[in-house]
Design an enzyme around this catalytic site. Structure first.
Site, PDB file in Angstrom:
ATOM      1  N   GLU A 106     -20.333 -10.086  16.770  1.00  0.00           N
ATOM      2  CA  GLU A 106     -21.276 -11.204  16.885  1.00  0.00           C
ATOM      3  C   GLU A 106     -22.717 -10.715  16.874  1.00  0.00           C
ATOM      4  O   GLU A 106     -23.059  -9.763  17.574  1.00  0.00           O
ATOM      5  CB  GLU A 106     -21.003 -11.967  18.184  1.00  0.00           C
ATOM      6  CG  GLU A 106     -21.182 -13.445  18.066  1.00  0.00           C
ATOM      7  CD  GLU A 106     -20.133 -14.062  17.149  1.00  0.00           C
ATOM      8  OE1 GLU A 106     -20.505 -14.425  16.007  1.00  0.00           O
ATOM      9  OE2 GLU A 106     -18.976 -14.173  17.554  1.00  0.00           O
ATOM     10  N   THR A 134     -24.171  -9.162  14.647  1.00  0.00           N
ATOM     11  CA  THR A 134     -24.278  -7.858  13.986  1.00  0.00           C
ATOM     12  C   THR A 134     -24.579  -8.004  12.498  1.00  0.00           C
ATOM     13  O   THR A 134     -25.073  -7.059  11.877  1.00  0.00           O
ATOM     14  CB  THR A 134     -22.969  -7.062  14.135  1.00  0.00           C
ATOM     15  OG1 THR A 134     -21.872  -7.887  13.712  1.00  0.00           O
ATOM     16  CG2 THR A 134     -22.736  -6.636  15.579  1.00  0.00           C
ATOM     17  N   ASP A 176     -20.966 -15.962   7.671  1.00  0.00           N
ATOM     18  CA  ASP A 176     -20.339 -17.276   7.574  1.00  0.00           C
ATOM     19  C   ASP A 176     -19.963 -17.613   6.137  1.00  0.00           C
ATOM     20  O   ASP A 176     -18.840 -18.034   5.856  1.00  0.00           O
ATOM     21  CB  ASP A 176     -21.280 -18.352   8.122  1.00  0.00           C
ATOM     22  CG  ASP A 176     -21.558 -18.193   9.601  1.00  0.00           C
ATOM     23  OD1 ASP A 176     -20.914 -17.343  10.240  1.00  0.00           O
ATOM     24  OD2 ASP A 176     -22.437 -18.917  10.109  1.00  0.00           O
TER      25      ASP A 176
END
Length: 374
Positions: A30, A32, A166
């Site tokens: 997370e 990163t 994402d």
């Protein structure tokens, strides 16, 4: 198919196809991605479907079945846009800026990503539209190219400084696998994640809250990381090899952000090693450590997430952590299937004791990435 039927009703003609892109949940890694580091997301069963057909002019007509207004929005390619239409307009803009000849289109959007859960519905929307335009106009783009263009739409057109995770997870994921990605080189590979065979489930705990400070704080943390990298003389925090030495130089927020990013990259690599060794149940401790780091070093958790994580572990989860940008949204828990009821009960009871609205529980099944449905 509902989205195709609504296309016919709205535009009086057949769509040329229907494309789907999923949302994602991040197993670990997370904050990163924009630090050039490692991530391990996988696609979820929910996403965005896009029925589309080309136009012979520069007009884009849009209808969202989740809009509530049944309004067809009309914009010109490269025009400004408002609200949710910015994510679609941004894809057209990014394609044109990259030299790809995507003209106008009629689009109907239908999504079932749970709202407010932090499962990247915006990336699913961008990738579904990008994939549709790629095939409609024969652009011949690779999946990572599509992800990068979708990211550019969100960064430069919408104005949200997200990393690549994402969009890449939405575009590249494979069913039954997580996606290990190096966010600097963009190299990626599918990592088998057969949860059911091991008697486990990744349970999403949707807190149902979103604290308004999220977007500004996200950008602030990105600046903290960039400033820390400059102070340390490295391109990005993933290049820090001597953590103790770096922490001796830094102080305050920059010190805390650096500690999280460096240790989180190590945790991703450790999880990969355990999954390769068939030791799925042993990754729980790394999920717990990730949450503590996000809470204390990166400071992006909130009370609702902390309570969900603590109660899930108390109820029998092997490990749990917040997932996504933070300040609300969802946590995930790695739960033996025979402890699912216990975990749900413990979390619900903890929320009820504090007078909070009951959380929502969703099974996170590693699902296929973006694809054509019809």
């Amino acid at each position: 198919m509902r989205v195709a039927e609504e296309f016919r009703a709205a535009f009086g003609r057949e769509p040329e196809g229907v494309w789907h892109a999923p949302g994602r949940v991040n197993l670990i890694g997370e904050h990163t991605d924009y630090n050039g580091g490692f991530v391990l997301p996988f696609a979820v069963p929910w996403g965005v479907a896009c029925a589309a057909a080309r136009r012979d002019d520069e007009v884009v007509r849009l209808l969202s079945l989740q809009d509530g207004s049944a309004r067809v929005h009309e914009i010109a390619v490269l025009d400004e846009a408002e609200g949710w239409t910015r994510y679609v307009a941004g894809v057209f803009w990014a394609l044109r800026r990259a030299g790809h000849a995507a003209g106008g289109a009629d689009l109907v959007i239908d999504g079932d990503v749970p709202r407010g859960a932090g499962l990247s519905s915006s990336a699913a929307l961008e990738v579904s539209v990008a994939l549709a335009l790629d095939e409609l106009y024969g652009l011949g783009l690779g999946r990572m190219e599509l992800a990068l263009l979708a990211q550019r739409a969100e960064n430069d057109f919408v104005g949200m400084p997200c990393g690549i995770m994402d969009q890449a997870a939405s575009a590249l994921s494979r069913e039954g696998h997580a996606l290990f990605m190096d966010c600097r080189s963009l190299a990626s590979r599918a990592v088998p994640l057969d949860l059911a065979a091991e008697g486990f489930q990744v349970l999403i705990i949707d807190t149902g809250v979103h604290h308004e400070l999220a977007d500004g704080q996200y950008a602030r943390r990105r600046r903290d990381c960039e400033n820390a990298a400059k102070r340390l003389g490295v391109e990005a925090l993933r290049d820090v090899t001597d953590l103790a030495g770096a922490l001796a130089v830094l102080e305050g927020d920059e010190r805390r952000r650096t500690q999280h990013v460096v240790t989180e990259n190590h945790r991703v690599e450790a999880v990969i090693g355990l999954l390769r060794a068939g030791a799925l149940r042993e990754i729980g401790a790394l999920l717990n450590a990730s949450h503590l780091s996000l809470r204390d070093q990166y400071e992006v958790s909130c009370a609702e997430l902390d309570v969900a994580v603590e109660a899930a572990v108390r109820g029998g989860a092997r490990g749990a952590r917040m997932t996504g940008g933070g300040f609300g949204g969802s946590a995930i828990a790695l739960v033996p299937v025979d402890r699912l009821d216990s975990v749900r009960h413990e979390v619900a009871r903890a929320y009820e004791a504090r007078g909070w609205r009951a959380p929502r529980f969703l099974p996170a099944v590693p699902s296929p990435g973006a694809r054509r449905l019809a």
